[in-house]
Design a protein around this motif. Structure first.
Motif, PDB file in Angstrom:
ATOM      1  N   UNK A 121       0.868  -1.175   0.000  1.00  0.00           N
ATOM      2  CA  UNK A 121       0.000   0.000   0.000  1.00  0.00           C
ATOM      3  C   UNK A 121       0.904   1.224   0.000  1.00  0.00           C
ATOM      4  N   UNK A 122       0.626   2.209  -0.897  1.00  0.00           N
ATOM      5  CA  UNK A 122       1.537   3.339  -1.054  1.00  0.00           C
ATOM      6  C   UNK A 122       0.852   4.699  -1.020  1.00  0.00           C
ATOM      7  N   UNK A 123      -0.467   4.700  -1.078  1.00  0.00           N
ATOM      8  CA  UNK A 123      -1.177   5.986  -1.111  1.00  0.00           C
ATOM      9  C   UNK A 123      -2.495   5.864  -0.359  1.00  0.00           C
ATOM     10  N   UNK A 124      -2.816   6.913   0.389  1.00  0.00           N
ATOM     11  CA  UNK A 124      -4.086   6.980   1.112  1.00  0.00           C
ATOM     12  C   UNK A 124      -4.501   8.437   1.197  1.00  0.00           C
ATOM     13  N   UNK A 125      -5.702   8.740   0.711  1.00  0.00           N
ATOM     14  CA  UNK A 125      -6.224  10.107   0.759  1.00  0.00           C
ATOM     15  C   UNK A 125      -7.543  10.124   1.517  1.00  0.00           C
ATOM     16  N   UNK A 126      -7.551  10.647   2.731  1.00  0.00           N
ATOM     17  CA  UNK A 126      -8.791  10.705   3.498  1.00  0.00           C
ATOM     18  C   UNK A 126      -9.710  11.798   2.975  1.00  0.00           C
ATOM     19  N   UNK A 210     -11.688  14.428  -1.069  1.00  0.00           N
ATOM     20  CA  UNK A 210     -10.377  14.615  -0.454  1.00  0.00           C
ATOM     21  C   UNK A 210      -9.939  16.070  -0.586  1.00  0.00           C
ATOM     22  N   UNK A 211      -9.077  16.496   0.328  1.00  0.00           N
ATOM     23  CA  UNK A 211      -8.595  17.875   0.287  1.00  0.00           C
ATOM     24  C   UNK A 211      -7.768  18.140  -0.971  1.00  0.00           C
ATOM     25  N   UNK A 212      -6.922  17.193  -1.440  1.00  0.00           N
ATOM     26  CA  UNK A 212      -6.219  17.448  -2.702  1.00  0.00           C
ATOM     27  C   UNK A 212      -7.167  17.742  -3.863  1.00  0.00           C
ATOM     28  N   UNK A 295      -1.109  14.443  -2.603  1.00  0.00           N
ATOM     29  CA  UNK A 295      -1.519  13.066  -2.365  1.00  0.00           C
ATOM     30  C   UNK A 295      -0.868  12.540  -1.090  1.00  0.00           C
ATOM     31  N   UNK A 296      -1.625  11.805  -0.298  1.00  0.00           N
ATOM     32  CA  UNK A 296      -1.087  11.235   0.924  1.00  0.00           C
ATOM     33  C   UNK A 296      -0.237  10.007   0.637  1.00  0.00           C
TER      34      UNK A 296
END
Length: 328
Positions: A121-126, A210-212, A295-296
């Protein structure tokens, strides 16, 4: 050959050859030719962009091209299915997304996270909670108090289609506060960009994308983000508090992206890929690319990614049942 029959010798020779074939030497030789990296979503989106930077850096790390192939359709089902049915030889892997923990609850597909061999897992955007700049609510606490006092349906929100990840984020947030799943009416949209336009126009009261995705509108001074549904703040948006910080509500969810292969991938090749992905994740090139877009980034190895997906699957199921989207 005293003490050893011809049949026993032959059997031991085959075993030795098989052992050599599945030895670490084969992992060191991998990859010996180009690798296909399937993306279940279209060219130009966030998933595609993330996959392409990973592919480029994997090529530098492992010495063979990692060719991104976009296979779209069926709300992501077609591309995800192609990853699952690929030969388990390490030459077809893919980027899997949160939708694989959602769509089977709606009977859109039989695939679940358990059908894949997770690699990383490499990316997570809340999701964030955004309001228009003209909104009277300056904090998420003020907004929440208004939501609790209002009759169900008085407030409207958007961010994606009906039953999409940002809709389920809203449902989960309402549940975490002890409110009905339909306390806020969902206004379906074709994504975060049109939803943010509707927010600025006054057609809706809030978005939970998401904020992005909301970044351009926020930076233009037309909207503000009041909180994110995450365990920690996003370093790219350090002034936006978490729900727990702002409300004491310990609820988080996210849209996420990771790399996986088909079941049956040889362990030594899976280990080599996970190791290479960790090198990619730790690189300045990857971090700068992701941070530059807001990006998170999050790292989970194969076992950690599996646990993460199991938890996401359960959470998505609960939200869909509450919203009435789950089907037998």
């Amino acid at each position: 050959m005293p003490g050893i029959t011809r049949r026993a010798f032959a059997a031991s020779s085959v075993a030795a050859a098989t052992s050599a074939f599945f030895s670490p030497a084969r992992a060191q030789a991998y990859p010996a030719r180009p690798v296909t990296l399937i993306v279940p979503w279209g060219v130009g989106g966030g998933t595609d962009a993330t996959a392409r930077i990973i592919a480029m850096l994997l090529q530098q790390e492992l010495g063979q091209p990692f060719n991104v192939v976009n296979l779209t359709g069926g709300s992501g089902v077609i591309g995800h299915a192609e990853i699952v049915t690929a030969p388990p030889d390490g030459y077809t892997i893919g980027m899997i997304t949160v939708e694989i923990a959602m769509l089977h609850w709606q009977a859109v597909t039989h695939l679940t996270p358990r059908n894949f061999m997770p690699l990383a897992l490499m990316n997570e955007d809340p999701p964030g909670i955004q309001v228009a700049a003209s909104s009277p609510y300056k904090t998420v606490k003020e907004l929440t108090e208004a939501l609790k006092l209002a009759p169900p349906g008085r407030f409207k929100a958007s961010g994606t289609g009906q039953g999409g990840i940002w809709h389920l984020a809203l449902v989960g947030w309402m549940q975490a506060m002890g409110l009905p799943a339909n306390q806020v009416t969902w206004s379906p949209s074709n994504g975060a960009a049109p939803a943010m336009q509707d927010l600025v126009a006054g057609s809706i009261d809030l978005t939970t994308c998401s904020v992005p995705e909301a970044r351009a509108t926020i930076e233009a001074g037309q909207a503000r983000s009041l909180a994110i549904m995450a365990h920690a703040r996003n370093p790219s948006f350090p002034d936006v508090p978490t729900l727990k910080e702002a409300l004491g509500v310990d609820y988080s969810t996210s849209s996420w992206r990771g790399i996986a292969g088909p079941k049956g991938l040889p362990p030594e090749i899976a280990t080599r890929l996970t190791g290479a992905l960790k090198t990619v994740y730790d690189s300045a090139a990857f971090k700068n690319f992701m941070t530059g877009r807001g990006f998170g980034t999050v790292w989970r190895d194969a076992s950690g990614f599996q646990t993460f997906m199991d938890e996401a699957d359960s959470q998505m199921g609960q939200a869909m049942k509450a919203a009435g989207f789950a089907k037998a």
